[in-house]
Write an enzyme that holds these catalytic residues in place. Structure first.
Site, PDB file in Angstrom:
ATOM      1  N   SER A  94      42.788  37.265  45.522  1.00 31.44           N
ATOM      2  CA  SER A  94      43.859  36.568  45.063  1.00 31.44           C
ATOM      3  C   SER A  94      43.411  35.009  44.872  1.00 31.44           C
ATOM      4  O   SER A  94      42.554  34.505  45.595  1.00 31.44           O
ATOM      5  CB  SER A  94      45.072  36.479  46.034  1.00 31.44           C
ATOM      6  OG  SER A  94      45.979  35.648  45.681  1.00 31.44           O
ATOM      7  N   LYS A 127      42.222  38.032  52.730  1.00 27.37           N
ATOM      8  CA  LYS A 127      41.614  38.295  51.396  1.00 27.37           C
ATOM      9  C   LYS A 127      40.370  37.267  51.361  1.00 27.37           C
ATOM     10  O   LYS A 127      39.286  37.926  50.981  1.00 27.37           O
ATOM     11  CB  LYS A 127      42.210  37.814  50.253  1.00 27.37           C
ATOM     12  CG  LYS A 127      43.540  38.462  49.962  1.00 27.37           C
ATOM     13  CD  LYS A 127      43.329  39.764  49.292  1.00 27.37           C
ATOM     14  CE  LYS A 127      44.118  40.463  48.915  1.00 27.37           C
ATOM     15  NZ  LYS A 127      43.853  42.000  48.412  1.00 27.37           N
TER      16      LYS A 127
END
Ligand code: GDP
Length: 307
Positions: A94, A127
């Site tokens: 992301s 992430k």
């Protein structure tokens, strides 16, 4: 949303054997279930699109869920893929992995150069760990585990729940609902000043398949062992106020937009530098205008499932 778009894309491209599991069929947070899945199915390539995702409110309200579930899902899948001899994996991250105040447009090497945005720090840390895990498996085992960092995505199968969704589906829902029920005022969170970049999920799926298909020497010569991810963005951004105007116009809303300063703005801007992806031969095709109106049509058609 992303997984089903990738499946659509692979099917159109004539891929013969696409193995999928729904959330109810396989809980990716359960290590032994994931190990069993990889042992039973002979998987060659993995698109790791599964994640717990949400908009600014959900990330802010449930940071423990976001960090735990994402670390579990990606750790289980990446390690099981390695053990099962998967030849190539694409991990989807992301754009929130970048520092809150990163220089714009944000290039891949800005990761871990500054303080993260507080509203989604837990998700971002998970992430970042996913990218670093792929790099570690490459360094230790020579795995061809790649990573793509999408900007804000939208499209069919998006989450339209107002408490947990991202801004674009939330605004489509709010403005459509206002028109249907004749309300004259639509609330939009924050100041309207933050800028966001939006990419249609079918473009994201196309980019994912493109990155997956690149020969190893081409992918790995465009990235480095310590910065192995590739940004996937649209290339330009809009302010939230501008997005609200556009959505209002697509939905035929003629009333007033009211900003709600009690809700957080989040990162002021996160426009991705997409030159790495461009140099690898991919560019988006779906304009924001077209994507907004087709996603509105999808939402109206699936209104009952949108909650
Ligand atoms: P972010 O990109 O991680 O900040 O996540 P969001 O897509 O949830 O929010 C982007 C921006 O849109 C933030 O500045 C929000 O305050 C703003 N926003 C305005 N109205 C809404 C809304 O109804 N829902 C959401 N999720 N965000 C909104």
């Amino acid at each position: 949303m992303v997984g089903s778009a990738i499946v659509r894309r692979l099917s159109t491209a004539g891929e013969t054997r696409v193995v999928t599991r729904t959330r109810s069929e396989l809980d990716l947070t359960r290590q032994s279930d994931v190990e069993e899945f990889f042992a039973d199915e002979r998987i060659d390539r993995v698109y790791l699109a599964a994640a717990r995702v949400g908009g600014i409110k959900a990330n802010n309200d449930f940071p423990a869920d976001f960090i735990r579930e994402n670390l579990q899902i990606q750790t289980n899948v990446i390690h099981s893929a390695h053990r099962a001899g998967v030849s190539r994996l694409l991990f989807l991250g992301s754009s929130c992995i970048y520092p809150r105040l990163a220089a714009q447009p944000i290039s891949e090497d800005a990761m871990m150069t500054g303080v993260l945005e507080a509203t989604n720090e837990a998700y971002a840390v998970a992430k970042i760990a996913g990218i670093k895990m792929c790099e570690a498996y490459r360094r230790q085992f020579g795995s061809d585990f790649r990573s793509a960092m999408p900007t804000n995505l939208y499209g069919p199968n998006d989450n339209f729940d107002l408490d947990s969704s991202h801004v674009l589906p939330a605004l489509l829902r709010k403005f459509h609902q206002a028109v249907v029920s004749g309300e004259q005022v639509v609330p939009v969170w924050g100041s309207g000043k933050p800028r966001r970049e939006f990419l249609h999920v079918d473009d994201m799926a196309a980019a994912s398949c493109h990155l997956m298909a690149l020969p190893a020497d081409q992918y790995w010569s465009a990235v480095s062992d310590h910065c192995s991810h590739v940004n996937v963005g649209f290339g330009s951004d809009v302010s939230i106020a501008e997005l609200a105007e556009r959505v209002a116009s697509i939905c035929g809303f003629k009333g007033r937009i009211e900003f709600d300063p009690s809700m957080p703005d989040g990162t002021p801007r996160k426009l991705l530098d997409v030159s790495r992806l461009k140099s690898l031969g991919w560019e988006p095709e779906i304009s924001l205008q077209h994507g907004l109106s087709s996603t509105r049509d999808w939402m109206v058609e699936h209104w009952n499932e949108c909650g």
